[in-house]
Motif scaffolding. Structure first.
Motif, PDB file in Angstrom:
ATOM      1  N   VAL A 167       0.844  -1.179   0.000  1.00  0.00           N
ATOM      2  CA  VAL A 167       0.000   0.000   0.000  1.00  0.00           C
ATOM      3  C   VAL A 167       0.888   1.240   0.000  1.00  0.00           C
ATOM      4  O   VAL A 167       1.938   1.247   0.637  1.00  0.00           O
ATOM      5  N   GLN A 168       0.467   2.252  -0.743  1.00  0.00           N
ATOM      6  CA  GLN A 168       1.207   3.514  -0.785  1.00  0.00           C
ATOM      7  C   GLN A 168       0.472   4.552   0.069  1.00  0.00           C
ATOM      8  O   GLN A 168      -0.753   4.630   0.016  1.00  0.00           O
ATOM      9  N   GLN A 196       0.334   8.664   1.367  1.00  0.00           N
ATOM     10  CA  GLN A 196       0.718  10.029   1.069  1.00  0.00           C
ATOM     11  C   GLN A 196       0.158  10.946   2.150  1.00  0.00           C
ATOM     12  O   GLN A 196      -1.051  11.160   2.232  1.00  0.00           O
ATOM     13  N   SER A 213      -3.403   4.037  -1.070  1.00  0.00           N
ATOM     14  CA  SER A 213      -3.781   3.447  -2.350  1.00  0.00           C
ATOM     15  C   SER A 213      -3.076   2.113  -2.506  1.00  0.00           C
ATOM     16  O   SER A 213      -2.059   1.849  -1.857  1.00  0.00           O
ATOM     17  N   GLY A 214      -3.618   1.280  -3.333  1.00  0.00           N
ATOM     18  CA  GLY A 214      -2.954   0.040  -3.694  1.00  0.00           C
ATOM     19  C   GLY A 214      -3.531  -1.221  -3.089  1.00  0.00           C
ATOM     20  O   GLY A 214      -3.402  -2.281  -3.662  1.00  0.00           O
ATOM     21  N   ARG A 215      -4.109  -1.139  -1.904  1.00  0.00           N
ATOM     22  CA  ARG A 215      -4.674  -2.325  -1.271  1.00  0.00           C
ATOM     23  C   ARG A 215      -5.997  -1.942  -0.616  1.00  0.00           C
ATOM     24  O   ARG A 215      -6.380  -0.795  -0.619  1.00  0.00           O
ATOM     25  N   THR A 216      -6.676  -2.904  -0.083  1.00  0.00           N
ATOM     26  CA  THR A 216      -7.934  -2.645   0.609  1.00  0.00           C
ATOM     27  C   THR A 216      -7.645  -1.950   1.922  1.00  0.00           C
ATOM     28  O   THR A 216      -7.150  -2.561   2.870  1.00  0.00           O
ATOM     29  N   ASN A 269     -10.430   6.035   1.758  1.00  0.00           N
ATOM     30  CA  ASN A 269      -9.073   5.490   1.939  1.00  0.00           C
ATOM     31  C   ASN A 269      -8.149   6.504   2.606  1.00  0.00           C
ATOM     32  O   ASN A 269      -6.980   6.654   2.209  1.00  0.00           O
ATOM     33  N   TYR A 321       3.956  -0.387   6.255  1.00  0.00           N
ATOM     34  CA  TYR A 321       4.092   0.612   5.208  1.00  0.00           C
ATOM     35  C   TYR A 321       4.117   1.992   5.851  1.00  0.00           C
ATOM     36  O   TYR A 321       3.400   2.247   6.818  1.00  0.00           O
TER      37      TYR A 321
END
Length: 123
Positions: free
Chosen positions: A1-2, A4, A24-27, A76, A112
């Motif tokens: 997951v990213q 920001q 972003s990127g995963r649930t 998210n 992350y």
């Protein structure tokens, strides 16, 4: 997951800021989320964490009653509302995601990390 992080800035003592961390990127709802901070010359420290649903949250004693962590799984995003800011709150603030539903208070428990956003509180 990213991750920001955003929302940092310069504020006078007693003021408020709201930090945001967009994922972003995963649930997103599969992750517990946390905020940490690192002041110049000091180790990174735990600030707050929130469970996957937002039903449980935890705070460092130094921010309890002044900061509020929340999340919007539909967007998210996790937030850190910071009120009654003090000069000692000056630091780079990092958001982090843990692959557990109820995240810990230690760095090693997170998988992350975002890039950090600077918060400066002037006296």
């Amino acid at each position: 997951v990213q991750l920001q992080a955003s929302g940092g800035g310069l504020v006078q003592a007693g003021g408020s800021l709201r930090l945001s961390c967009a994922a972003s990127g995963r649930t997103f709802s599969n992750y517990g989320m946390g905020w940490f901070r690192q002041a110049l010359g000091k180790e990174r420290e735990f600030v707050a964490s929130i469970s996957w649903s937002g039903g449980r949250s935890y705070y460092a004693d130094s921010v309890k009653g002044r900061f509020t962590i929340s999340r919007d799984n539909a967007k998210n995003t996790v937030y850190l509302q910071m009120n009654s800011l003090k000069p000692e709150d000056t630091a780079v603030y990092y958001c982090a995601a843990a692959k557990v539903l109820f995240p810990p208070k230690i760095e090693d428990g997170y998988d992350y990390w975002g890039q950090g956003t600077q918060v400066t509180v002037s006296s």
